[in-house]
Design a protein around this motif. Structure first.
Motif, PDB file in Angstrom:
ATOM      1  N   LEU A  62       0.701  -0.988   0.150  1.00  0.00           N
ATOM      2  CA  LEU A  62      -0.018   0.153  -0.026  1.00  0.00           C
ATOM      3  C   LEU A  62       0.789   1.349  -0.136  1.00  0.00           C
ATOM      4  O   LEU A  62       1.798   1.547   0.865  1.00  0.00           O
ATOM      5  N   SER A  63       0.521   1.991  -0.815  1.00  0.00           N
ATOM      6  CA  SER A  63       1.166   3.551  -0.811  1.00  0.00           C
ATOM      7  C   SER A  63       0.187   4.558  -0.984  1.00  0.00           C
ATOM      8  O   SER A  63      -0.838   4.453  -1.652  1.00  0.00           O
ATOM      9  N   SER A  64       0.206   5.534  -0.154  1.00  0.00           N
ATOM     10  CA  SER A  64      -0.729   6.484   0.194  1.00  0.00           C
ATOM     11  C   SER A  64      -0.417   7.947   0.663  1.00  0.00           C
ATOM     12  O   SER A  64       0.460   8.074   1.192  1.00  0.00           O
ATOM     13  N   VAL A  65      -0.846   8.797  -0.333  1.00  0.00           N
ATOM     14  CA  VAL A  65      -0.527  10.142   0.165  1.00  0.00           C
ATOM     15  C   VAL A  65      -1.887  10.721   0.918  1.00  0.00           C
ATOM     16  O   VAL A  65      -1.983  11.931   1.147  1.00  0.00           O
ATOM     17  N   VAL A  66      -2.558   9.999   1.017  1.00  0.00           N
ATOM     18  CA  VAL A  66      -4.076  10.411   1.913  1.00  0.00           C
ATOM     19  C   VAL A  66      -3.757   9.726   3.279  1.00  0.00           C
ATOM     20  O   VAL A  66      -4.399   8.334   3.289  1.00  0.00           O
ATOM     21  N   PRO A  67      -3.408  10.114   4.371  1.00  0.00           N
ATOM     22  CA  PRO A  67      -3.099   9.329   5.605  1.00  0.00           C
ATOM     23  C   PRO A  67      -4.432   9.023   6.140  1.00  0.00           C
ATOM     24  O   PRO A  67      -4.557   7.702   6.613  1.00  0.00           O
ATOM     25  N   ARG A  68      -5.625   9.571   5.942  1.00  0.00           N
ATOM     26  CA  ARG A  68      -6.825   8.843   6.670  1.00  0.00           C
ATOM     27  C   ARG A  68      -7.395   7.847   6.005  1.00  0.00           C
ATOM     28  O   ARG A  68      -8.054   6.975   6.473  1.00  0.00           O
ATOM     29  N   ALA A  69      -6.863   7.374   4.905  1.00  0.00           N
ATOM     30  CA  ALA A  69      -7.454   6.054   3.978  1.00  0.00           C
ATOM     31  C   ALA A  69      -6.495   5.029   4.365  1.00  0.00           C
ATOM     32  O   ALA A  69      -6.899   3.872   4.047  1.00  0.00           O
ATOM     33  N   VAL A  70      -5.440   5.218   5.012  1.00  0.00           N
ATOM     34  CA  VAL A  70      -4.496   4.036   5.102  1.00  0.00           C
ATOM     35  C   VAL A  70      -5.087   2.920   6.258  1.00  0.00           C
ATOM     36  O   VAL A  70      -5.066   1.863   5.921  1.00  0.00           O
ATOM     37  N   HIS A  71      -5.739   3.306   7.246  1.00  0.00           N
ATOM     38  CA  HIS A  71      -6.319   2.700   8.277  1.00  0.00           C
ATOM     39  C   HIS A  71      -7.405   1.534   7.591  1.00  0.00           C
ATOM     40  O   HIS A  71      -7.156   0.371   7.845  1.00  0.00           O
ATOM     41  N   ASN A  72      -8.205   2.153   6.715  1.00  0.00           N
ATOM     42  CA  ASN A  72      -9.311   1.181   6.256  1.00  0.00           C
ATOM     43  C   ASN A  72      -8.733   0.449   5.248  1.00  0.00           C
ATOM     44  O   ASN A  72      -9.261  -0.809   4.925  1.00  0.00           O
ATOM     45  N   LEU A  73      -7.724   0.816   4.438  1.00  0.00           N
ATOM     46  CA  LEU A  73      -7.238   0.110   3.516  1.00  0.00           C
ATOM     47  C   LEU A  73      -6.181  -1.179   3.988  1.00  0.00           C
ATOM     48  O   LEU A  73      -6.439  -2.265   3.370  1.00  0.00           O
ATOM     49  N   THR A  74      -5.845  -0.768   5.239  1.00  0.00           N
ATOM     50  CA  THR A  74      -5.212  -1.922   5.894  1.00  0.00           C
ATOM     51  C   THR A  74      -5.974  -3.026   6.584  1.00  0.00           C
ATOM     52  O   THR A  74      -5.826  -4.135   6.367  1.00  0.00           O
ATOM     53  N   VAL A  75      -7.291  -2.476   6.994  1.00  0.00           N
ATOM     54  CA  VAL A  75      -8.155  -3.483   7.564  1.00  0.00           C
ATOM     55  C   VAL A  75      -8.640  -4.307   6.348  1.00  0.00           C
ATOM     56  O   VAL A  75      -8.940  -5.427   6.587  1.00  0.00           O
ATOM     57  N   LEU A  76      -8.977  -3.693   5.295  1.00  0.00           N
ATOM     58  CA  LEU A  76      -9.470  -4.438   4.084  1.00  0.00           C
ATOM     59  C   LEU A  76      -8.310  -5.628   3.689  1.00  0.00           C
ATOM     60  O   LEU A  76      -8.776  -6.808   3.699  1.00  0.00           O
ATOM     61  N   SER A  77      -7.131  -5.302   3.909  1.00  0.00           N
ATOM     62  CA  SER A  77      -6.140  -6.391   3.536  1.00  0.00           C
ATOM     63  C   SER A  77      -6.246  -7.480   4.623  1.00  0.00           C
ATOM     64  O   SER A  77      -6.055  -8.642   4.601  1.00  0.00           O
ATOM     65  N   GLU A  78      -6.013  -7.019   5.806  1.00  0.00           N
ATOM     66  CA  GLU A  78      -6.172  -8.097   6.936  1.00  0.00           C
ATOM     67  C   GLU A  78      -7.501  -8.839   7.083  1.00  0.00           C
ATOM     68  O   GLU A  78      -7.463 -10.069   7.334  1.00  0.00           O
ATOM     69  N   LYS A  79      -8.596  -8.140   6.948  1.00  0.00           N
ATOM     70  CA  LYS A  79      -9.796  -8.817   7.111  1.00  0.00           C
ATOM     71  C   LYS A  79     -10.299  -9.924   5.826  1.00  0.00           C
ATOM     72  O   LYS A  79     -10.725 -10.965   6.050  1.00  0.00           O
ATOM     73  N   TYR A  80      -9.885  -9.182   4.607  1.00  0.00           N
ATOM     74  CA  TYR A  80     -10.459  -9.867   3.785  1.00  0.00           C
ATOM     75  C   TYR A  80      -9.358 -10.987   2.894  1.00  0.00           C
ATOM     76  O   TYR A  80      -9.799 -11.640   2.145  1.00  0.00           O
ATOM     77  N   PHE A  81      -8.245 -10.341   2.849  1.00  0.00           N
ATOM     78  CA  PHE A  81      -7.069 -11.254   2.478  1.00  0.00           C
ATOM     79  C   PHE A  81      -6.163 -12.164   3.381  1.00  0.00           C
ATOM     80  O   PHE A  81      -5.493 -12.887   2.954  1.00  0.00           O
ATOM     81  N   GLY A  82      -6.304 -11.740   4.809  1.00  0.00           N
ATOM     82  CA  GLY A  82      -5.689 -12.437   5.640  1.00  0.00           C
ATOM     83  C   GLY A  82      -4.128 -12.012   5.755  1.00  0.00           C
ATOM     84  O   GLY A  82      -3.228 -12.843   6.124  1.00  0.00           O
TER      85      GLY A  82
END
Length: 259
Positions: A62-82
């Motif tokens: 994950l690469s982001s220039v929008v700090p507020r988006a990082v958390h939900n994208l991280t949860v996406l990876s952990e919850k749905y892809f393990g």
């Protein structure tokens, strides 16, 4: 299979890599309020359309220039892809290049990733021009060190400012003017000439100044959505590389897997 996520100010791009080749990609508008579950509903369905199962994803970066988006994208990876995602510029996904500027931590992730990919693909001194929400000019020396750059308003931002702060000027589309003349005969043509040719003149002028300051030959690599449009009307680009940012993420992920 690698899932690379490039979260920009305007759009987030999700790309699936098989080795170093992009198999497919999808784009969604950036919204920091969008939850991991909302991303998953959208993304998993698109993957199924392409015949791809969630279980085939074995690495996420994950690469982001929008700090507020990082958390939900991280949860996406952990919850749905393990998978705990690699965060570009952190941990085993550190840049691995010298960031030779006054405040290295202030450099946007997309610009660092572009520098990595450009140096890997093209020899010598480089000027990387990325057409995004902002247009950035990044200087990478022949050793791969990031030496600094320029941030300018993107052409759409420039047009938004022009239209939004005038009472009678209409909204127009960004496209090449119908002729090479820089004398418009109506309001729309005059606006398009000012925005389009003005932007070309800005790019050519800044690149000339950068080359003069570097004092050595430097290749110009263009990326971003509008690079192809401008490439048809100027000879300043040595290469147009639409996948530069995503390929930089794939390179970072490959390095991290070897660490």
């Amino acid at each position: 299979m690698l899932l690379a996520i490039d979260a920009g100010n305007t759009n987030i791009v999700f790309a699936l890599f098989e080795g170093q080749e992009i198999r497919t990609r999808w784009r969604i508008a950036t919204d920091p309020r969008r939850t991991a579950d909302q991303y998953a509903v959208w993304l998993v369905q698109l993957m199924e359309i392409e015949g791809i199962r969630s279980s085939q994803i074995d690495q996420v970066i994950l690469s982001s220039v929008v700090p507020r988006a990082v958390h939900n994208l991280t949860v996406l990876s952990e919850k749905y892809f393990g998978i705990s995602p690699l965060i570009a510029g952190e941990g085993v996904a550190q840049w691995g290049i010298e960031i030779d500027i006054d405040e290295p931590r202030s450099l946007g992730a997309d610009r660092a990733v572009n520098a990595i990919a450009a140096h890997t693909k093209y020899p010598g001194d480089l000027i990387v021009v990325d057409f995004g929400t902002a247009t950035t000019f990044d200087i990478v020396d022949f050793n791969g060190a990031y030496k600094g750059g320029i941030i300018a308003p993107g052409i759409n931002l420039s047009l938004d400012a022009l239209v939004g702060n005038t009472a009678k000027l209409p909204r127009i589309a960004i496209e090449a003017p119908r002729s090479d003349s820089v004398v418009g005969r109506n309001t729309e043509d005059q606006m398009l000439i000012g925005v389009f040719w003005g932007y070309v003149a800005m790019m050519e002028g800044l690149i000339a100044r950068i080359r003069s300051e570097i004092g050595r030959p430097a290749k110009v690599i263009a990326t971003g959505g509008l690079a192809i449009l401008f490439d048809k009307h100027t000879n300043i680009f040595d290469a147009v590389d639409a996948e530069l940012t995503l390929e930089g993420l794939a390179l970072l992920a490959e390095r991290a897997s070897r660490a």
